[in-house]
Design a protein around this motif. Structure first.
Motif, mmCIF file in Angstrom:
data_model
loop_
_atom_site.group_PDB
_atom_site.id
_atom_site.type_symbol
_atom_site.label_atom_id
_atom_site.label_comp_id
_atom_site.label_asym_id
_atom_site.label_seq_id
_atom_site.Cartn_x
_atom_site.Cartn_y
_atom_site.Cartn_z
ATOM 1 N N SER A 9 40.372 40.960 32.073
ATOM 2 C CA SER A 9 40.436 39.676 32.765
ATOM 3 C C SER A 9 41.243 39.816 34.044
ATOM 4 O O SER A 9 42.366 40.324 34.030
ATOM 5 N N ASP A 10 40.676 39.336 35.152
ATOM 6 C CA ASP A 10 41.407 39.400 36.422
ATOM 7 C C ASP A 10 42.402 38.262 36.575
ATOM 8 O O ASP A 10 43.131 38.193 37.548
ATOM 9 N N ASP A 21 44.667 37.608 33.996
ATOM 10 C CA ASP A 21 45.835 37.938 33.181
ATOM 11 C C ASP A 21 47.061 38.098 34.081
ATOM 12 O O ASP A 21 46.940 38.581 35.214
ATOM 13 N N THR A 58 40.339 49.227 40.142
ATOM 14 C CA THR A 58 40.999 48.097 40.782
ATOM 15 C C THR A 58 40.027 47.400 41.732
ATOM 16 O O THR A 58 38.996 47.965 42.123
ATOM 17 N N VAL A 92 41.372 45.726 37.122
ATOM 18 C CA VAL A 92 40.309 44.948 36.495
ATOM 19 C C VAL A 92 39.514 45.688 35.424
ATOM 20 O O VAL A 92 38.735 45.064 34.704
ATOM 21 N N ARG A 96 44.128 44.013 42.169
ATOM 22 C CA ARG A 96 44.164 43.698 40.734
ATOM 23 C C ARG A 96 43.564 44.850 39.925
ATOM 24 O O ARG A 96 42.580 45.452 40.324
ATOM 25 N N ALA A 149 47.410 41.513 35.706
ATOM 26 C CA ALA A 149 46.312 42.021 36.529
ATOM 27 C C ALA A 149 46.737 42.315 37.956
ATOM 28 O O ALA A 149 46.323 43.310 38.546
ATOM 29 N N ARG A 151 46.739 42.990 28.067
ATOM 30 C CA ARG A 151 45.599 42.489 28.827
ATOM 31 C C ARG A 151 44.491 41.997 27.911
ATOM 32 O O ARG A 151 44.417 42.358 26.745
#
Length: 116
Positions: free
Chosen positions: A101-102, A104, A38, A48, A46, A107, A73
């Protein structure tokens, strides 16, 4: 690849589950576990990346973004590492980092406080 193993990664304190599908890289390389990675952003925590530990070294040439799936994700990068930390990227290693993807919708790991 047709053979896949699925891990269930429980982020129980956040009430989130992620199903991770990983390729069977070779008969002698089996996934051993997974660790959520994260990062804290201005709007919160998030999810990640996922660090997938294997029973032996995995080469970068054996990895492809298309071979990995994490629930709903978007997988953005896949690479070997020597530890479950994206900073430990290597040409080969027993850990595979699956970056997500951060941006999404899934996330953000926001936990809303209960209102009384």
């Amino acid at each position: 690849m047709t053979n896949r193993r699925t891990f269930i990664l429980g982020l129980t304190s956040l009430g989130t589950l992620a199903a991770i599908s990983t390729p069977a890289l070779a008969a002698d390389l089996a996934p051993q576990g997974a660790t959520a990675i994260t990062r804290v952003y201005g709007d919160g925590l998030r999810f990640v990346a996922v660090a997938v530990s294997y029973s032996g070294a995995v080469s970068a040439s054996d990895l492809s973004v298309e071979d990995f799936r994490v629930g709903d994700r978007t997988v953005t990068a896949v690479y070997p590492a020597t530890a479950p930390d994206p900073a430990s990227r290597a040409d080969s290693g027993a850990v595979v980092i699956v970056e997500l993807s951060d941006t999404d919708p899934g996330a953000l790991l926001a936990v809303e406080p209960e209102r009384s």
